[in-house]
Design an enzyme around this catalytic site. Structure first.
Site, PDB file in Angstrom:
ATOM      1  N   LEU A 148       0.756  -0.810  -0.245  1.00  0.00           N
ATOM      2  CA  LEU A 148       0.010  -0.195  -0.054  1.00  0.00           C
ATOM      3  C   LEU A 148       1.133   1.424  -0.166  1.00  0.00           C
ATOM      4  O   LEU A 148       1.940   1.611   0.797  1.00  0.00           O
ATOM      5  CB  LEU A 148      -1.068   0.044   0.755  1.00  0.00           C
TER       6      LEU A 148
ATOM      7  N   HIS B  50      -3.282   4.344  -2.843  1.00  0.00           N
ATOM      8  CA  HIS B  50      -4.251   3.297  -2.086  1.00  0.00           C
ATOM      9  C   HIS B  50      -4.309   3.618  -0.882  1.00  0.00           C
ATOM     10  O   HIS B  50      -5.356   4.287  -0.193  1.00  0.00           O
ATOM     11  CB  HIS B  50      -3.463   2.166  -1.518  1.00  0.00           C
TER      12      HIS B  50
ATOM     13  N   GLN C 231      -7.858   6.121  -9.870  1.00  0.00           N
ATOM     14  CA  GLN C 231      -8.051   7.436 -11.333  1.00  0.00           C
ATOM     15  C   GLN C 231      -6.832   6.408 -12.386  1.00  0.00           C
ATOM     16  O   GLN C 231      -6.918   6.649 -13.554  1.00  0.00           O
ATOM     17  CB  GLN C 231      -8.611   8.095 -11.404  1.00  0.00           C
TER      18      GLN C 231
ATOM     19  N   VAL D 127      -2.589  10.330  -6.842  1.00  0.00           N
ATOM     20  CA  VAL D 127      -1.385  10.262  -6.476  1.00  0.00           C
ATOM     21  C   VAL D 127      -0.423  10.661  -6.681  1.00  0.00           C
ATOM     22  O   VAL D 127       0.070   9.457  -7.324  1.00  0.00           O
ATOM     23  CB  VAL D 127      -1.623   9.736  -4.722  1.00  0.00           C
TER      24      VAL D 127
ATOM     25  N   SER E 161       2.444   4.121  -7.192  1.00  0.00           N
ATOM     26  CA  SER E 161       2.017   2.890  -7.817  1.00  0.00           C
ATOM     27  C   SER E 161       2.890   1.758  -6.878  1.00  0.00           C
ATOM     28  O   SER E 161       4.422   2.072  -6.967  1.00  0.00           O
ATOM     29  CB  SER E 161       2.674   2.443  -9.496  1.00  0.00           C
TER      30      SER E 161
END
Ligand code: PAF
Length: 298
Positions: A45, A49, A160, A188, A197
């Site tokens: 995470l 996330h 997104q 983000v 990512s």
């Protein structure tokens, strides 16, 4: 029965690995009048996330995070074995963020050996990442359907950054009348512009520097639209020039598409999705930006 209580600031968080245990916890939450929020993840995470978790917690929902590296959405040449994992770190982040339940299933809890059913969303999966990752979106749609059936959330939160995934899930929910509200949350980015990512950790220092070209290419296209450029071919060519400086192993696509249909546009007259997928060494990165030529600031 594997049930644990995570230590952390929010010491009430539980983590379970069985479907039955999830159903029991969610039913108890509903009996006490709570509505349910689900954040499906594959773990490792990061701030992206956690922005989804924060949205669910801020909405006052009993927040469930699922952590499952879903094998059916990886192809034979994808990075399933390299996909980063950090269960202990993930549990701490969830506890600190106010998550109430983490679902951590093993592979055989999610898929029986003779599983014979999958969910396929057509058309939206023919473009962008679809051709380079055959079967990927079937794996995503199937596991998300299963998670929706297991948790039965009122709302489910998705980033997104995986714009096509979000579009596919929205279409699936609409077409199959699933009683869940899908909430899309903004990308983000790191301070240097790189989209958050889990795969960023797989980049070495040199690749990380080169990966900044992805955001640079998107910003370039946005700025050119802002000063009146309306031709997707011109913009795509200019973006490819910027991406070439990243010395990619390959560029799967640079596309300017309609955000609803994900089909290429011939001219930029209303909001478009600018999306790209680039391979840097063994790591495949995606990024995107929605640009409205009529919006202030573009
Ligand atoms: O976006 C992801 O991390 C995954 O595709 C998802 C939605 C958790 C399904 O495995």
């Amino acid at each position: 029965m594997s049930l644990g209580r995570a230590r952390g600031a929010m010491c009430g968080m539980e983590h379970v690995s069985e479907i039955k245990a999830v159903r029991e916890r969610v039913a108890a939450a509903r009996r006490s009048g709570r509505r349910i929020g689900l954040v499906p993840t594959m773990g490792y995470l990061h701030a992206g996330h956690m922005s989804l978790v924060e949205a669910s917690v801020a909405d006052g929902l009993y927040t469930v995070v699922s952590i499952f590296v879903n094998p059916t959405q990886f192809g034979p040449n994808d990075d399933l074995d390299r996909y980063p994992r950090d269960t202990e770190g993930d549990l701490k982040k969830c506890a600190d963020a106010g998550v109430e339940l983490v679902f951590l299933p093993a592979g055989d809890e999610m898929y029986r050996p003779d599983a014979s059913t999958s969910v396929q969303v057509r058309k939206l999966t023919d473009t962008l990442c679809g051709p380079a990752r055959p079967g990927h979106f079937d794996g995503v749609a199937t596991v998300v359907t299963k998670l929706f059936n297991i948790v039965q959330p009122d709302r489910a939160y998705f980033g997104q950054k995986d714009f096509q995934q979000l579009a596919v899930i929205r279409r699936m929910v609409r077409d199959l009348d699933m009683p869940v509200e899908v909430v899309g949350c903004p990308i983000v980015r790191q301070p240097d512009g790189l989209a958050m990512s889990s795969r960023n950790v797989l980049l070495n220092g040199d690749e990380h520097g080169r990966a900044l070209r992805l955001h640079e290419a998107l910003c370039h296209a946005r700025d050119r639209i802002g000063v009146g450029e309306r031709d997707p071919v011109t913009l795509t060519t200019e973006m490819l020039d910027i991406l070439a400086a990243a010395e990619p192993r390959g560029i799967d696509y640079v596309s300017i598409v309609d955000p609803e249909t994900l089909q290429p546009v011939l001219r930029i007259e209303r909001a478009v999705l600018i999306a790209l997928a680039v391979r840097l060494g063994p790591t495949r990165l995606i990024d995107n930006m929605v640009v409205d030529p009529h919006a202030a600031g573009t």
